[in-house]
Design a protein around this motif. Structure first.
Motif, mmCIF file in Angstrom:
data_model
loop_
_atom_site.group_PDB
_atom_site.id
_atom_site.type_symbol
_atom_site.label_atom_id
_atom_site.label_comp_id
_atom_site.label_asym_id
_atom_site.label_seq_id
_atom_site.Cartn_x
_atom_site.Cartn_y
_atom_site.Cartn_z
ATOM 1 N N PRO A 1 0.525 -1.295 -0.125
ATOM 2 C CA PRO A 1 -0.021 0.077 0.103
ATOM 3 C C PRO A 1 0.835 1.430 -0.126
ATOM 4 N N ASP A 2 2.266 1.068 0.067
ATOM 5 C CA ASP A 2 3.029 2.321 -0.133
ATOM 6 C C ASP A 2 4.149 1.969 -0.528
ATOM 7 N N LYS A 3 5.130 3.044 -0.765
ATOM 8 C CA LYS A 3 6.436 2.625 -1.363
ATOM 9 C C LYS A 3 7.583 2.009 -0.668
ATOM 10 N N ASP A 4 7.044 1.806 0.486
ATOM 11 C CA ASP A 4 8.190 1.181 1.620
ATOM 12 C C ASP A 4 7.971 -0.202 1.922
ATOM 13 N N ARG A 5 7.075 -1.023 0.791
ATOM 14 C CA ARG A 5 6.610 -2.250 1.162
ATOM 15 C C ARG A 5 7.963 -3.262 1.297
ATOM 16 N N TRP A 6 8.606 -3.244 0.196
ATOM 17 C CA TRP A 6 9.806 -4.020 0.363
ATOM 18 C C TRP A 6 10.587 -3.837 1.734
ATOM 19 N N TRP A 7 10.625 -2.577 1.979
ATOM 20 C CA TRP A 7 11.798 -2.588 3.365
ATOM 21 C C TRP A 7 10.938 -2.939 4.447
ATOM 22 N N SER A 8 9.759 -2.859 4.482
ATOM 23 C CA SER A 8 8.933 -3.364 5.737
ATOM 24 C C SER A 8 9.078 -5.117 5.695
ATOM 25 N N ILE A 9 9.092 -5.510 4.583
ATOM 26 C CA ILE A 9 9.252 -7.087 4.506
ATOM 27 C C ILE A 9 10.529 -7.337 4.906
ATOM 28 N N ILE A 10 11.665 -6.574 4.583
ATOM 29 C CA ILE A 10 12.860 -6.953 4.878
ATOM 30 C C ILE A 10 13.157 -6.815 6.282
ATOM 31 N N GLU A 11 12.385 -6.007 7.015
ATOM 32 C CA GLU A 11 12.645 -5.662 8.295
ATOM 33 C C GLU A 11 11.677 -6.745 8.989
ATOM 34 N N LYS A 12 10.645 -7.079 8.635
ATOM 35 C CA LYS A 12 9.889 -8.094 9.375
ATOM 36 C C LYS A 12 10.557 -9.438 9.469
ATOM 37 N N TYR A 13 10.966 -9.712 8.268
ATOM 38 C CA TYR A 13 11.626 -11.143 8.323
ATOM 39 C C TYR A 13 13.083 -11.180 8.485
ATOM 40 N N LYS A 14 13.738 -9.953 8.734
ATOM 41 C CA LYS A 14 15.115 -9.872 8.719
ATOM 42 C C LYS A 14 16.091 -10.673 7.629
ATOM 43 N N VAL A 15 15.553 -10.127 6.382
ATOM 44 C CA VAL A 15 16.044 -10.762 5.233
ATOM 45 C C VAL A 15 17.584 -10.346 5.265
ATOM 46 N N SER A 16 18.305 -11.320 4.958
ATOM 47 C CA SER A 16 19.895 -11.092 4.935
ATOM 48 C C SER A 16 20.362 -10.938 3.235
ATOM 49 N N ILE A 17 19.660 -11.681 2.526
ATOM 50 C CA ILE A 17 20.200 -11.615 0.960
ATOM 51 C C ILE A 17 18.951 -11.238 -0.137
ATOM 52 N N LEU A 18 19.203 -10.219 -0.590
ATOM 53 C CA LEU A 18 18.200 -9.557 -1.609
ATOM 54 C C LEU A 18 18.446 -9.610 -3.142
ATOM 55 N N TYR A 19 17.567 -10.190 -3.834
ATOM 56 C CA TYR A 19 18.152 -10.529 -5.238
ATOM 57 C C TYR A 19 17.117 -9.870 -6.082
ATOM 58 N N ALA A 20 17.424 -8.659 -6.744
ATOM 59 C CA ALA A 20 16.468 -7.855 -7.455
ATOM 60 C C ALA A 20 16.839 -7.150 -8.767
ATOM 61 N N ALA A 21 15.917 -6.691 -9.323
ATOM 62 C CA ALA A 21 16.105 -6.227 -10.890
ATOM 63 C C ALA A 21 16.287 -4.582 -10.790
ATOM 64 N N PRO A 22 17.333 -4.311 -11.705
ATOM 65 C CA PRO A 22 17.761 -2.663 -11.794
ATOM 66 C C PRO A 22 16.585 -2.048 -11.771
#
Length: 657
Positions: free
Chosen positions: A345-366
């Motif tokens: 619902p906002d432009k911080d959705r990815w960052w909230s997911i990383i914080e929630k699950y304590k993501v350590s490796i992120l693989y994303a598109a340019p």
């Protein structure tokens, strides 16, 4: 392409990149691979290198020959038998890992759940029984058209479990595209959902299936996952359509994994063509699973007991097949599956997911990274991203400034970046840094993966030692495509006819004085301006290098004077205005960075660029706009109205010398 960097000023932009980043002492200390010896080991005995990686899988019957190569047809790990589903699930449960989380699922509406390896195995065993009850047999091809939900990898693994192949069709494709793929694969069973969520709107997947089946009479059964429920009513045709949950509730016996040959077809994945019909890329079991598992492990420095890994792609594309499903599960990893977009619902959705699950490796598109640049850092700063320890890039070349922004703002200047190059056809990563070994340069994918041999050649096929040319692969690799389904001649013509016994990638690339490789995108994206070969990627990078620019897409349009003219579509950062003066400033900036030959003829300012739902910019549509053609199929776009807005602005905007 020229083979001398002295003769083309457009080459200079990449080859003079001087920023370098060595792996940190702390990262090297714990890295799975921390010395360059691995490259020498791979070259000393290339076949034994890959055989040793294959033996890390569980085989029912060991292979007795590593490679049979009859150009351009390869077979790997001959006479060995195994099962991909077993290697992704059963063996981990048998090793005591049944309670390890396989996936954390995050739905767009905010629903979340997790599934352990033990639970995932149970679901796959049951759905394999369902598939058999619907008449699916070894060698059949099952069509899958689903949103990013847990039932998608369950369906894929259930197919593999019984020796059937799957053909996953990206959920953003139209009913016509789905019908084409069903008919080519002759799929008798389709697995779908009532719908999917996208920015609060229902994607009517089952309705699309119903429309597709009007021209796909071969289909006998449709299995429907209830994802949307009352938000969208669907029609269920008697004796053809079945609810997933009802079929699963009836299952009383679990289906075990069948033994299949190493070269058994694991899946088809269709690549789109703008003129020709889609190509059914064939991937088989043993070689594919070997390379996706090993590359996933060492490119991402995976520590499965500790890492939370997120490949933010869609399983409908090869990245999702290899690095959400088969690679991570073969390695016993814990992964994220997210249904929605980065801005809902906002432009911080990815960052909230990383914080929630304590993501350590992120693989994303340019493309995603450049979009985040456009949005600014305020959204990032709302969240704790300190769990991240490694970042990856995939899908297209990443320009140096986006690479630097990714490193500084997402990686907090401590995460190595693995910029990976590969394609649907290669099956697995082919060119990449190794994070504990490689000194990286922003924008360069660096070097071929150990055991992979790549070479840049000129138009005549001669090796280019410095400068630009065409990327080729010079020997077979385990995860390579085994052909185009039902069309071996097209396979040979498309990939192997240009240079004798070299795989023609179709991408332009450059090599610098240190041997680093710089991918320039598809050859179609190299423009010929007054006889000079100018890469769209380089011009885009020069534009994004300007502090006002968030994102840029560049295409070549037919021009009576210069052959092709450079047309740039530019999105500015928040607060910047797209004035004629700003356009002239950007044109001059490109001229300064690359040379006058690369100066765009026209700059069109736009609030957004036409992107597919997987995040790739549809440059084909921009070329159509630039040349005044009627637009083709826009059904895969996130927002088709963007193109109409760009057309309007292009008609009103002329900027040229």
């Amino acid at each position: 392409m020229t083979d001398s960097h002295d003769s083309n000023p457009a080459i200079e932009n990449y080859l003079l990149e001087e920023r370098k980043f060595e792996p940190s002492t702390d990262f090297k200390a714990n890295a799975l691979v921390s010395t360059a010896n691995i490259y020498e080991d791979a070259e000393t005995d290339y076949l034994e290198f890959w055989a040793s990686k294959a033996r890390e899988l569980d085989w029912v019957k060991p292979f007795d020959k590593v490679l049979e190569w009859n150009p351009p047809f390869a077979k790997w790990f001959l006479n060995g038998t195994l099962n991909a589903s077993y290697n992704c699930l059963d063996r981990h449960v048998a090793a005591g890992l049944k309670d390890r989380v396989a996936y954390y699922f995050e739905g767009e509406p905010g629903d979340s759940k997790s599934i352990t390896y033990g639970e995932l195995l149970t679901e796959v065993e049951k759905f394999a029984t369902v598939l058999k009850s619907l008449g699916v047999k070894r060698g059949d091809i099952v069509a899958i058209y689903m949103p990013m939900i847990l039932e998608l990898p369950i369906a894929m693994l259930a197919c593999a479990r019984i020796g059937a192949a799957h053909s996953v069709v990206f959920g953003g494709f139209s009913s016509n595209a789905l019908s084409d793929r069903i008919n080519d694969a002759e799929s008798k069973v389709v697995i779908t959902a009532d719908g999917g969520n996208r920015r609060g709107v229902v994607i009517p997947l089952k309705d699309n299936v119903d429309e597709a089946l009007k021209s796909s009479p071969v289909v006998e059964s449709v299995v429907v996952v209830k994802r949307i429920g009352d938000k969208h009513q669907i029609t269920m045709e008697k004796n053809r359509d079945y609810w997933y949950h009802e079929l699963m509730d009836k299952v009383t016996d679990a289906t075990g994994p069948v033994e299949v040959d190493s070269e058994n077809l694991l899946y088809l994945l269709y690549t789109s063509g703008t003129t020709a019909k889609p190509k059914g890329i064939m991937h088989t079991t043993g070689g594919y699973l070997t390379q996706v598992a090993y590359t996933h492990k060492i490119v991402f420095d995976l520590h499965p007991n500790e890492d939370i890994y997120w490949c933010a792609a869609d399983i409908g594309w090869v990245t999702g097949h290899s690095y959400i499903v088969y690679g991570p599960l073969a390695n016993g990893a814990t992964s994220i599956i997210y249904e929605g977009t980065p801005d809902f619902p906002d432009k911080d959705r990815w960052w909230s997911i990383i914080e929630k699950y304590k993501v350590s490796i992120l693989y994303a598109a340019p493309t995603a990274i450049r979009t985040f640049m456009k949005w600014g850092t305020d959204y990032l700063k709302r969240h704790d991203l300190s769990s991240l320890r490694l970042l990856g890039s995939v899908g297209e070349p990443i320009n140096p400034e986006a690479w630097m922004w990714y490193r500084e703002n997402v990686g907090l200047e401590k995460c190595p970046i693995v910029d990976t190059w590969w394609q649907t056809e290669t099956g697995a990563i082919m060119i990449t840094p190794l994070p504990g070994v490689t000194t990286t340069k922003p924008g360069s994918a660096t070097f071929p993966f150990p055991g992979i041999r790549a070479e840049i050649v000129d138009e005549q096929g001669q090796k280019v030692e410095l400068g630009g040319g065409y990327l080729t692969l010079n020997r077979p690799w385990p995860s390579m495509l085994r052909g185009i389904y039902k069309d071996p001649e097209r396979y040979q013509q498309t990939y192997w006819s240009k240079y004798n016994e070299k795989y023609f990638v179709g991408d332009g690339a450059k090599i610098d004085e240190d041997g680093y490789l710089w991918l320039l995108g598809r050859i179609d994206d190299v423009m010929n301006v007054s006889g000079h070969r100018v890469s769209t990627t380089e011009v885009e990078s020069a534009l994004v290098d300007h502090p006002s620019v968030a994102e840029a897409a560049v295409v070549g349009a037919n021009d009576a004077t210069t052959g092709q003219a450079i047309m740039a579509f530019v999105t500015l950062k928040s607060g910047e205005l797209g004035t004629p003066e700003k356009g002239e400033e950007l044109r001059n900036h490109v001229s300064t960075k690359i040379g006058a030959i690369a100066k765009p003829k026209m700059i069109i300012f736009t609030d957004d660029l036409p992107k597919t739902r997987s995040g790739k910019i549809m440059r084909r549509l921009l070329r159509d706009v630039a040349e005044g053609r009627n637009l083709g199929d826009t059904t895969t776009l996130t927002d088709p109205s963007v193109v109409e807005e760009i057309k309007r602005k292009a008609a009103a905007n002329v900027t040229e010398d």
